[in-house]
Design a protein around this motif. Structure first.
Motif, PDB file in Angstrom:
ATOM      1  N   ARG A 123       0.844  -1.194   0.000  1.00 53.86           N
ATOM      2  CA  ARG A 123       0.000   0.000   0.000  1.00 53.86           C
ATOM      3  C   ARG A 123       0.878   1.242   0.000  1.00 53.86           C
ATOM      4  O   ARG A 123       2.008   1.215   0.491  1.00 53.86           O
ATOM      5  CB  ARG A 123      -0.897   0.035   1.238  1.00 53.86           C
TER       6      ARG A 123
ATOM      7  N   ILE B 209      -6.837  10.157 -10.468  1.00 53.64           N
ATOM      8  CA  ILE B 209      -7.349   8.845 -10.073  1.00 53.64           C
ATOM      9  C   ILE B 209      -7.430   7.927 -11.294  1.00 53.64           C
ATOM     10  O   ILE B 209      -7.044   6.757 -11.220  1.00 53.64           O
ATOM     11  CB  ILE B 209      -8.717   8.965  -9.376  1.00 53.64           C
TER      12      ILE B 209
ATOM     13  N   PHE C  54      -4.097   6.225 -12.196  1.00 51.88           N
ATOM     14  CA  PHE C  54      -3.718   5.100 -11.336  1.00 51.88           C
ATOM     15  C   PHE C  54      -4.624   3.895 -11.561  1.00 51.88           C
ATOM     16  O   PHE C  54      -4.163   2.758 -11.556  1.00 51.88           O
ATOM     17  CB  PHE C  54      -3.714   5.521  -9.868  1.00 51.88           C
ATOM     18  N   GLU C  55      -5.904   4.130 -11.783  1.00 50.82           N
ATOM     19  CA  GLU C  55      -6.816   3.016 -12.052  1.00 50.82           C
ATOM     20  C   GLU C  55      -6.481   2.351 -13.380  1.00 50.82           C
ATOM     21  O   GLU C  55      -6.473   1.119 -13.476  1.00 50.82           O
ATOM     22  CB  GLU C  55      -8.263   3.502 -12.053  1.00 50.82           C
TER      23      GLU C  55
ATOM     24  N   LYS D 179      -5.291  -0.245  -7.201  1.00 49.55           N
ATOM     25  CA  LYS D 179      -6.600  -0.306  -6.546  1.00 49.55           C
ATOM     26  C   LYS D 179      -6.691   0.749  -5.450  1.00 49.55           C
ATOM     27  O   LYS D 179      -5.871   0.772  -4.531  1.00 49.55           O
ATOM     28  CB  LYS D 179      -6.800  -1.707  -5.973  1.00 49.55           C
ATOM     29  N   LEU D 180      -7.697   1.613  -5.541  1.00 51.71           N
ATOM     30  CA  LEU D 180      -7.983   2.600  -4.514  1.00 51.71           C
ATOM     31  C   LEU D 180      -8.725   1.902  -3.382  1.00 51.71           C
ATOM     32  O   LEU D 180      -9.788   1.318  -3.603  1.00 51.71           O
ATOM     33  CB  LEU D 180      -8.844   3.728  -5.095  1.00 51.71           C
TER      34      LEU D 180
ATOM     35  N   GLY E  64     -10.157   6.770   0.552  1.00 50.85           N
ATOM     36  CA  GLY E  64     -10.089   8.127   0.041  1.00 50.85           C
ATOM     37  C   GLY E  64     -10.886   9.074   0.918  1.00 50.85           C
ATOM     38  O   GLY E  64     -11.908   8.695   1.490  1.00 50.85           O
TER      39      GLY E  64
ATOM     40  N   MET F 163      -5.553   9.589  -0.241  1.00 49.65           N
ATOM     41  CA  MET F 163      -5.859   8.265  -0.781  1.00 49.65           C
ATOM     42  C   MET F 163      -4.875   7.209  -0.296  1.00 49.65           C
ATOM     43  O   MET F 163      -3.716   7.505  -0.050  1.00 49.65           O
ATOM     44  CB  MET F 163      -5.786   8.294  -2.313  1.00 49.65           C
TER      45      MET F 163
ATOM     46  N   TRP G  93      -3.614   3.586  -1.920  1.00 53.66           N
ATOM     47  CA  TRP G  93      -3.643   2.738  -3.112  1.00 53.66           C
ATOM     48  C   TRP G  93      -2.940   1.432  -2.802  1.00 53.66           C
ATOM     49  O   TRP G  93      -1.992   1.401  -2.015  1.00 53.66           O
ATOM     50  CB  TRP G  93      -2.955   3.443  -4.281  1.00 53.66           C
ATOM     51  N   GLU G  94      -3.376   0.386  -3.454  1.00 56.66           N
ATOM     52  CA  GLU G  94      -2.840  -0.951  -3.226  1.00 56.66           C
ATOM     53  C   GLU G  94      -2.419  -1.566  -4.553  1.00 56.66           C
ATOM     54  O   GLU G  94      -3.073  -1.357  -5.574  1.00 56.66           O
ATOM     55  CB  GLU G  94      -3.952  -1.793  -2.585  1.00 56.66           C
TER      56      GLU G  94
ATOM     57  N   THR H 198       3.879   4.275  -8.322  1.00 53.73           N
ATOM     58  CA  THR H 198       3.245   5.589  -8.199  1.00 53.73           C
ATOM     59  C   THR H 198       4.276   6.707  -8.231  1.00 53.73           C
ATOM     60  O   THR H 198       4.014   7.764  -8.820  1.00 53.73           O
ATOM     61  CB  THR H 198       2.373   5.698  -6.927  1.00 53.73           C
TER      62      THR H 198
END
Length: 149
Positions: free
Chosen positions: A3, A22, A25-26, A31-32, A35, A73, A75-76, A84
Motif C-alpha cells: 500500500r 485517479i 492510477f486506475e 486499486k484505490l 479516500g 488516498m 492505493w494498493e 506511483t
C-alpha cells in the motif's frame, strides 16, 4: 499487496485534477482502497511533515497545504510505491518527464499537484497518520487475475 499514501494537494484540487489523477492510477491497474476529501488539520500537517518543521521553507509549505482541501488516498498493488512515484514524476516539475503527473500538470516545486510516499516505511507511517484501519477497504478486483502473475 503493498500500500501507499497519495495526496492530491490544494493546487491539484483547485484545478479540478482529482478525476484525471485517479483515472491514471486506475488505468495502470492499481486499486484505490481509501479516500477522503478534507482540509488538513494542523496537528496532522505537523506529524506528516515532521522532518521538515525546522527547515526554512516549512512555514510556506504549511500555509500552502492548509490553504484548501486535499484529496487523501490509499492505493494498493504490487510494487505500488515505486510505480506511483514513477507516475508522479520528479519533485521539481521542471525535471519531471512528460507523461508524469507533475510533468503534465505542475510548474512550481512549491505547488506540484501531488504527494506520494517515497518508501514502504514512509507509506506505512503516512497511512497511519491519515487513516484509521477501519477506513481502508480491502477487496478483490475482478481484473486482478489479468494484472498479476
Amino acid at each position: 499487496m503493498e500500500r501507499t499514501f497519495l495526496m492530491i494537494k490544494p493546487d491539484g484540487v483547485q484545478r479540478g485534477l482529482i478525476g484525471e489523477i485517479i483515472a491514471r492510477f486506475e488505468k495502470k491497474g492499481l486499486k484505490l482502497v481509501a479516500g477522503r476529501f478534507e482540509v488538513l488539520p494542523e496537528d496532522r500537517v505537523m506529524e506528516h511533515y515532521a522532518e521538515h518543521k525546522d527547515k526554512p521553507f516549512f512555514p510556506g509549505l504549511k500555509a500552502y497545504i492548509t490553504s484548501g482541501p486535499c484529496f487523501l488516498m490509499v492505493w494498493e498493488g504490487k510494487n505500488v510505491v515505486s510505480i506511483t512515484r514513477q507516475m508522479i514524476g520528479a519533485t521539481n516539475p521542471a525535471e519531471a518527464l512528460p507523461g508524469t503527473i507533475r510533468g503534465d500538470f505542475a510548474l512550481e516545486i512549491g505547488m506540484n499537484v501531488i504527494h506520494g510516499s517515497d518508501s514502504d516505511e514512509t507509506a506505512d507511517r503516512e497511512i497511519a497518520i491519515h487513516f484509521k484501519p477501519e477506513e481502508i477497504v480491502s477487496f478483490e478486483k475482478i481484473d486482478e487475475k489479468f494484472l498479476y502473475e
